[in-house]
Scaffold this motif. Structure first.
Motif, PDB file in Angstrom:
ATOM      1  N   UNK A  50     -29.371  29.088  -0.020  1.00 35.68           N
ATOM      2  CA  UNK A  50     -29.862  27.885  -0.682  1.00 35.68           C
ATOM      3  C   UNK A  50     -28.773  27.136  -1.441  1.00 35.68           C
ATOM      4  N   UNK A  51     -27.755  27.848  -1.900  1.00 29.78           N
ATOM      5  CA  UNK A  51     -26.689  27.190  -2.636  1.00 29.78           C
ATOM      6  C   UNK A  51     -25.382  27.946  -2.455  1.00 29.78           C
ATOM      7  N   UNK A  52     -24.315  27.348  -2.932  1.00 28.36           N
ATOM      8  CA  UNK A  52     -22.975  27.902  -2.756  1.00 28.36           C
ATOM      9  C   UNK A  52     -22.830  29.275  -3.403  1.00 28.36           C
ATOM     10  N   UNK A  53     -23.389  29.458  -4.596  1.00 30.43           N
ATOM     11  CA  UNK A  53     -23.259  30.728  -5.298  1.00 30.43           C
ATOM     12  C   UNK A  53     -23.929  31.863  -4.522  1.00 30.43           C
ATOM     13  N   UNK A  54     -25.097  31.602  -3.952  1.00 23.89           N
ATOM     14  CA  UNK A  54     -25.781  32.643  -3.183  1.00 23.89           C
ATOM     15  C   UNK A  54     -24.986  33.028  -1.949  1.00 23.89           C
ATOM     16  N   UNK A  55     -24.359  32.041  -1.314  1.00 27.70           N
ATOM     17  CA  UNK A  55     -23.537  32.348  -0.156  1.00 27.70           C
ATOM     18  C   UNK A  55     -22.329  33.187  -0.554  1.00 27.70           C
ATOM     19  N   UNK A  56     -21.703  32.855  -1.686  1.00 33.00           N
ATOM     20  CA  UNK A  56     -20.539  33.608  -2.151  1.00 33.00           C
ATOM     21  C   UNK A  56     -20.913  35.053  -2.461  1.00 33.00           C
ATOM     22  N   UNK A  57     -22.067  35.261  -3.083  1.00 37.25           N
ATOM     23  CA  UNK A  57     -22.501  36.614  -3.420  1.00 37.25           C
ATOM     24  C   UNK A  57     -22.831  37.416  -2.164  1.00 37.25           C
ATOM     25  N   UNK A  58     -23.457  36.760  -1.190  1.00 35.86           N
ATOM     26  CA  UNK A  58     -23.772  37.451   0.057  1.00 35.86           C
ATOM     27  C   UNK A  58     -22.492  37.792   0.814  1.00 35.86           C
ATOM     28  N   UNK A  59     -21.522  36.865   0.793  1.00 36.21           N
ATOM     29  CA  UNK A  59     -20.233  37.114   1.435  1.00 36.21           C
ATOM     30  C   UNK A  59     -19.542  38.307   0.793  1.00 36.21           C
ATOM     31  N   UNK A  60     -19.573  38.357  -0.542  1.00 31.43           N
ATOM     32  CA  UNK A  60     -18.954  39.479  -1.267  1.00 31.43           C
ATOM     33  C   UNK A  60     -19.588  40.803  -0.849  1.00 31.43           C
ATOM     34  N   UNK A  61     -20.902  40.848  -0.788  1.00 27.56           N
ATOM     35  CA  UNK A  61     -21.595  42.085  -0.412  1.00 27.56           C
ATOM     36  C   UNK A  61     -21.245  42.502   1.013  1.00 27.56           C
ATOM     37  N   UNK A  62     -21.226  41.542   1.928  1.00 28.58           N
ATOM     38  CA  UNK A  62     -20.892  41.856   3.320  1.00 28.58           C
ATOM     39  C   UNK A  62     -19.452  42.341   3.446  1.00 28.58           C
ATOM     40  N   UNK A  63     -18.547  41.673   2.733  1.00 32.65           N
ATOM     41  CA  UNK A  63     -17.136  42.074   2.763  1.00 32.65           C
ATOM     42  C   UNK A  63     -16.960  43.493   2.237  1.00 32.65           C
ATOM     43  N   UNK A  64     -17.576  43.806   1.119  1.00 36.39           N
ATOM     44  CA  UNK A  64     -17.439  45.138   0.533  1.00 36.39           C
ATOM     45  C   UNK A  64     -18.042  46.214   1.427  1.00 36.39           C
ATOM     46  N   UNK A  65     -19.179  45.929   2.034  1.00 35.37           N
ATOM     47  CA  UNK A  65     -19.805  46.894   2.937  1.00 35.37           C
ATOM     48  C   UNK A  65     -18.902  47.194   4.131  1.00 35.37           C
ATOM     49  N   UNK A  66     -18.286  46.142   4.666  1.00 36.25           N
ATOM     50  CA  UNK A  66     -17.386  46.316   5.810  1.00 36.25           C
ATOM     51  C   UNK A  66     -16.114  47.043   5.383  1.00 36.25           C
ATOM     52  N   UNK A  67     -15.524  46.599   4.285  1.00 33.53           N
ATOM     53  CA  UNK A  67     -14.254  47.167   3.851  1.00 33.53           C
ATOM     54  C   UNK A  67     -14.395  48.629   3.439  1.00 33.53           C
ATOM     55  N   UNK A  68     -15.550  48.976   2.844  1.00 34.69           N
ATOM     56  CA  UNK A  68     -15.794  50.360   2.426  1.00 34.69           C
ATOM     57  C   UNK A  68     -16.388  51.211   3.543  1.00 34.69           C
ATOM     58  N   UNK A  69     -16.590  50.588   4.712  1.00 33.90           N
ATOM     59  CA  UNK A  69     -17.148  51.273   5.876  1.00 33.90           C
ATOM     60  C   UNK A  69     -18.533  51.841   5.587  1.00 33.90           C
ATOM     61  N   UNK A  70     -19.324  51.051   4.860  1.00 31.90           N
ATOM     62  CA  UNK A  70     -20.693  51.451   4.527  1.00 31.90           C
ATOM     63  C   UNK A  70     -21.707  50.968   5.565  1.00 31.90           C
TER      64      UNK A  70
END
Length: 243
Positions: A83-103
């Motif tokens: 819905x907004x830029x902040x929500x996209x940034x937070x979702x991107x952060x979560x996806x990045x961390x999940x991938x980087x941590x191999x979760x």
């Protein structure tokens, strides 16, 4: 003046290694380099991105997924599903961390030749590293701030790398012009890209993601990062791939 110069160095230094090393090398492998040059690039990315350091492994995989699933529900970051830029940034952060941590499970096709320096990434991505960089930024501002408004730049310095990504992942999918019809909403955000070092030619890039030059379709589309890459290629520090 010192604060502005510091901010400019962080902006363009961090942006260069994000587009040169994380994007064009780790994600798309538009050029090759020696193992030594690769490790130097890891270190320089950490120095210039500082508190907002992004791993080549996490970034490379996430960005490949963005191209594979652009503007669908599987896209790691798309304005279409936030819905907004902040929500996209937070979702991107979560996806990045999940991938980087191999979760999360990642398909093998997204893992091919993605550069990874596990021991260095473990330190560079650690909270200790981020806090140390943040403390250095704060001390620099404490000594050199000459006007109250300069403090407004400090939060931007802390989050420089995510801000760079958000500008393209949000605005370049909403605003701008297109040179090519593609199966997503990517656009060229700036006609002359002096702020994002070629990254804003997003529609061009989505048309041909393996091309090292993001500009060059129209006369005014000059890609500053590609110019540097051509110089590095001429000095045999990298080897550009033929497209």
């Amino acid at each position: 003046m010192a604060i502005l110069l510091f901010f400019i160095v962080l902006w363009y230094g961090g942006l260069f290694f994000q587009t040169f090393f994380l994007h064009r090398y780790a994600a798309h492998q538009t050029f090759t380099m020696s193992r030594r040059a690769e490790k130097v690039s890891f270190v320089l990315t950490w120095i210039f991105q500082g508190s907002s350091y992004l791993s080549a492994y996490g970034y490379g995989i996430m960005h490949r997924m963005h191209h594979a699933y652009a503007d669908t529900e599987n896209d790691p970051h798309s304005p279409k599903y936030d819905k907004n830029l902040m929500k996209m940034m937070l979702r991107t952060k979560d996806n990045y961390q999940d991938i980087n941590n191999k979760d999360v499970y990642v398909e093998e096709k997204f893992l091919i030749n993605v550069p990874q320096w596990k021991s260095f990434d473990h330190f560079a991505s650690s909270m200790l590293s981020r806090i140390l960089w943040g403390a250095l930024y704060f001390l620099f501002f404490l000594f050199f701030v000459t006007a109250w408004w300069q403090w407004l730049l400090l939060p931007l310095a802390f989050l420089m790398a995510p801000i760079h990504g958000a500008i393209i992942n949000w605005f370049a999918h909403i605003y701008g012009y297109v040179n090519f019809k593609v199966n997503d909403t990517s656009k060229n955000l700036l006609p002359i890209d002096f702020l994002m070092m070629g990254e804003s030619y997003h529609n061009n890039h989505h048309r041909n993601s393996g091309k090292p030059n993001f500009g060059g379709v129209r006369w005014h589309e000059i890609d500053p990062t590609y110019v540097v890459m051509k110089m590095l290629h001429s000095f045999k520090l990298i080897q550009l791939k033929r497209v």
